[in-house]
Design an enzyme around this catalytic site. Structure first.
Site, PDB file in Angstrom:
ATOM      1  N   HIS A   1      50.499  71.455  -4.980  1.00  0.00           N
ATOM      2  CA  HIS A   1      51.095  71.818  -3.610  1.00  0.00           C
ATOM      3  C   HIS A   1      50.781  70.943  -2.681  1.00  0.00           C
ATOM      4  O   HIS A   1      49.666  70.918  -2.024  1.00  0.00           O
ATOM      5  CB  HIS A   1      50.588  73.290  -3.375  1.00  0.00           C
ATOM      6  CG  HIS A   1      51.668  73.852  -2.238  1.00  0.00           C
ATOM      7  ND1 HIS A   1      52.783  74.269  -2.580  1.00  0.00           N
ATOM      8  CD2 HIS A   1      51.399  74.158  -0.818  1.00  0.00           C
ATOM      9  CE1 HIS A   1      53.267  74.791  -1.174  1.00  0.00           C
ATOM     10  NE2 HIS A   1      52.400  74.730  -0.346  1.00  0.00           N
TER      11      HIS A   1
ATOM     12  N   LYS B   1      61.109  75.358   3.094  1.00  0.00           N
ATOM     13  CA  LYS B   1      60.219  74.682   3.819  1.00  0.00           C
ATOM     14  C   LYS B   1      59.779  73.234   3.074  1.00  0.00           C
ATOM     15  O   LYS B   1      59.375  73.625   1.899  1.00  0.00           O
ATOM     16  CB  LYS B   1      59.214  75.361   4.549  1.00  0.00           C
ATOM     17  CG  LYS B   1      58.340  74.482   5.786  1.00  0.00           C
ATOM     18  CD  LYS B   1      57.551  75.351   6.460  1.00  0.00           C
ATOM     19  CE  LYS B   1      56.273  75.762   5.884  1.00  0.00           C
ATOM     20  NZ  LYS B   1      55.203  76.463   6.515  1.00  0.00           N
TER      21      LYS B   1
ATOM     22  N   LYS C   1      57.306  70.491   2.808  1.00  0.00           N
ATOM     23  CA  LYS C   1      56.255  69.648   3.287  1.00  0.00           C
ATOM     24  C   LYS C   1      56.048  68.124   3.341  1.00  0.00           C
ATOM     25  O   LYS C   1      56.360  67.510   2.337  1.00  0.00           O
ATOM     26  CB  LYS C   1      54.726  70.199   2.540  1.00  0.00           C
ATOM     27  CG  LYS C   1      54.650  71.739   2.558  1.00  0.00           C
ATOM     28  CD  LYS C   1      53.980  71.763   3.901  1.00  0.00           C
ATOM     29  CE  LYS C   1      53.236  73.391   3.888  1.00  0.00           C
ATOM     30  NZ  LYS C   1      52.419  73.769   5.173  1.00  0.00           N
TER      31      LYS C   1
ATOM     32  N   ASP D   1      57.937  71.156   7.531  1.00  0.00           N
ATOM     33  CA  ASP D   1      56.436  71.050   8.215  1.00  0.00           C
ATOM     34  C   ASP D   1      55.639  69.954   8.144  1.00  0.00           C
ATOM     35  O   ASP D   1      55.498  69.361   6.866  1.00  0.00           O
ATOM     36  CB  ASP D   1      55.628  72.436   7.388  1.00  0.00           C
ATOM     37  CG  ASP D   1      54.393  72.590   7.981  1.00  0.00           C
ATOM     38  OD1 ASP D   1      53.959  72.163   9.030  1.00  0.00           O
ATOM     39  OD2 ASP D   1      53.582  73.605   7.375  1.00  0.00           O
TER      40      ASP D   1
ATOM     41  N   GLU E   1      58.092  72.043  12.267  1.00  0.00           N
ATOM     42  CA  GLU E   1      56.900  72.914  12.308  1.00  0.00           C
ATOM     43  C   GLU E   1      55.807  71.816  12.711  1.00  0.00           C
ATOM     44  O   GLU E   1      55.714  70.858  11.748  1.00  0.00           O
ATOM     45  CB  GLU E   1      56.474  73.605  10.940  1.00  0.00           C
ATOM     46  CG  GLU E   1      55.195  74.320  11.229  1.00  0.00           C
ATOM     47  CD  GLU E   1      55.006  75.448  10.004  1.00  0.00           C
ATOM     48  OE1 GLU E   1      53.799  75.827  10.040  1.00  0.00           O
ATOM     49  OE2 GLU E   1      55.942  75.395   9.281  1.00  0.00           O
TER      50      GLU E   1
ATOM     51  N   ASP F   1      52.195  75.913  15.162  1.00  0.00           N
ATOM     52  CA  ASP F   1      51.465  76.409  13.916  1.00  0.00           C
ATOM     53  C   ASP F   1      50.138  76.253  14.144  1.00  0.00           C
ATOM     54  O   ASP F   1      49.378  77.039  14.686  1.00  0.00           O
ATOM     55  CB  ASP F   1      52.283  75.943  12.673  1.00  0.00           C
ATOM     56  CG  ASP F   1      51.164  76.663  11.517  1.00  0.00           C
ATOM     57  OD1 ASP F   1      50.498  77.599  11.819  1.00  0.00           O
ATOM     58  OD2 ASP F   1      51.085  76.005  10.280  1.00  0.00           O
TER      59      ASP F   1
ATOM     60  N   LYS G   1      50.141  84.078  12.123  1.00  0.00           N
ATOM     61  CA  LYS G   1      49.291  84.148  11.031  1.00  0.00           C
ATOM     62  C   LYS G   1      48.091  85.106  11.323  1.00  0.00           C
ATOM     63  O   LYS G   1      47.486  84.833  12.185  1.00  0.00           O
ATOM     64  CB  LYS G   1      48.758  82.684  10.664  1.00  0.00           C
ATOM     65  CG  LYS G   1      49.879  81.701  10.198  1.00  0.00           C
ATOM     66  CD  LYS G   1      49.445  80.366   9.650  1.00  0.00           C
ATOM     67  CE  LYS G   1      50.553  79.618   9.136  1.00  0.00           C
ATOM     68  NZ  LYS G   1      50.164  78.092   8.676  1.00  0.00           N
TER      69      LYS G   1
ATOM     70  N   GLU H   1      57.218  83.290   5.611  1.00  0.00           N
ATOM     71  CA  GLU H   1      56.979  82.539   4.219  1.00  0.00           C
ATOM     72  C   GLU H   1      55.747  83.189   3.428  1.00  0.00           C
ATOM     73  O   GLU H   1      54.878  82.557   2.985  1.00  0.00           O
ATOM     74  CB  GLU H   1      56.450  81.238   4.714  1.00  0.00           C
ATOM     75  CG  GLU H   1      55.328  80.992   5.592  1.00  0.00           C
ATOM     76  CD  GLU H   1      55.093  79.574   5.878  1.00  0.00           C
ATOM     77  OE1 GLU H   1      55.966  78.792   6.195  1.00  0.00           O
ATOM     78  OE2 GLU H   1      53.887  79.226   6.291  1.00  0.00           O
TER      79      GLU H   1
END
Length: 375
Positions: free
Chosen positions: A22, A167, A169, A198, A224, A249, A273, A327
């Protein structure tokens, strides 16, 4: 309600493999590490919490190891003997003595809420004001870094009716390559899905000014944290100039950050969050600031396992509007689980149980096998 003292707090570090690497701007995850918190009360009730970070110290100020040490050495002595039913008093006691450490505080608050919900036979969402929905739309993050692989993964998620919000990355690679990657994926998915990006603070302001316009011109719905959390002036300038909404974020590391961002007009959307605000109750204070300022809400994640994901979900189902979805896909990124029943995902949503507390239980055999101190 009679007083019910906290008698012990145990922390367990668990390392769980991910289904694929990831890739984020600052780190590539090959596994996820959870800190499981087991808070036991004098009446025999156990509250479960979770504190989870991304990439050790590459993302923020806390790591799994620091969370465990700080809870064991500093949090537990302050809490043992205190009334587990008075969550407000317990968390204020921590706030007076311990600065920061919002991830650890979030895990503790989640465990206190879980225990109280079990004691009162109510779901945590009812302790937080009452749910207004039973399910949450859930985005999936495409983070392999390979365009064809990401398109195939998105198509699979659409076919399974699991996700239609995606989303991407970006930020680790060269800017034009990243933009081409995003544009190709959006072109392949078309109007069947919402595509967001993001950047994890990877761009400077000049790059972001150009890139945000390019992304908006190609149908990207949300951008983001394109620049450093410390450049709030730049965030405000981007928020004014970008045709696509800018979401904060990393800029939100506490409730006070949310107030300052709203006051300065530095974002059109806030990522909520629980870990970065200090718990489910704290994240709802940030949500209230955003709503008062007309800022959109998005239910974020630190890629938690099932406990942290459901602690977040119980807070998010109490929100009247959650325009950008959530998410909360963390458990789906993992190949292993430590719960007897995993969270339920179907029809593009995470479904939130109305069982007492967080509505989950530990699989003791799996926990014993996967905990770090057994390996």
């Amino acid at each position: 309600m009679s007083i019910c003292p906290i008698v012990s707090i145990e922390t367990v570090i668990v390392d769980l493999p991910t289904i694929r690497p990831h890739k984020l701007a600052m780190h590539t995850m090959q596994h996820q590490t959870l800190v499981i918190i087991r808070l036991r009360c004098a009446d025999g009730i156990e509250g479960l919490g979770e504190a989870t970070t991304i990439g050790g110290l590459s993302y923020g100020n806390e790591s799994p190891e620091s969370i465990k040490v700080n809870i064991d050495q500093h949090f537990a002595p302050l809490l043992i003997g205190q009334d587990a039913s008075n969550i407000n008093a317990a968390m204020l006691r921590l706030e007076r003595s311990i600065r920061g450490n919002t991830f650890a505080k979030s895990g503790i608050e989640s465990a206190l809420l879980d225990a109280l919900g079990k004691r009162l036979k109510l779901p945590v969402s009812e302790l937080l004001g009452g749910r207004v929905r039973d399910a949450l739309p859930v985005a999936w993050t495409l983070a392999s870094g390979n365009t064809a692989q990401d398109i195939g993964e998105a198509e699979k998620m659409l076919d399974l009716r699991r996700h239609r919000l995606f989303k991407l990355k970006i930020g680790a690679g060269e800017v034009d390559s990243d933009l081409a990657h995003v544009i190709a994926i959006k072109r392949a998915l078309g109007e069947r899905a919402s595509v967001r990006v993001d950047v994890n603070q990877a761009w400077d302001e000049a790059v972001a000014l150009r890139a945000c316009r390019v992304l908006a011109d190609h149908g990207i719905d949300l951008i983001e944290q394109p620049i450093s959390r410390n450049n709030r002036g730049g965030m405000a300038r981007l928020n004014l100039s970008s045709p696509a909404p800018i979401m904060a974020d990393e800029s939100i590391e506490c409730v006070e950050d949310a107030f300052n961002l709203a006051r300065e007009g530095a974002a059109s959307v806030f990522a909520l969050k629980i870990a970065k605000n200090g718990g489910p109750r704290a994240v709802l204070r940030t949500a209230a600031i955003a709503q008062a300022a007309g800022i959109g809400l998005y239910g974020g994640t630190m890629l938690e396992g099932g406990i942290g994901t459901l602690a977040s979900a119980h807070a998010f189902v109490t929100l009247d509007t959650l325009a950008w979805g959530t998410e909360l896909f963390g458990p789906l990124l993992l190949t292993e689980d430590i719960l007897t029943e995993p969270p339920v995902y179907r029809d593009f949503h995470l479904h939130v149980s109305a069982a007492p507390g967080l509505g989950l239980a530990i699989d003791e055999e799996r926990l014993a096998f996967l905990r770090r101190d057994n390996h």
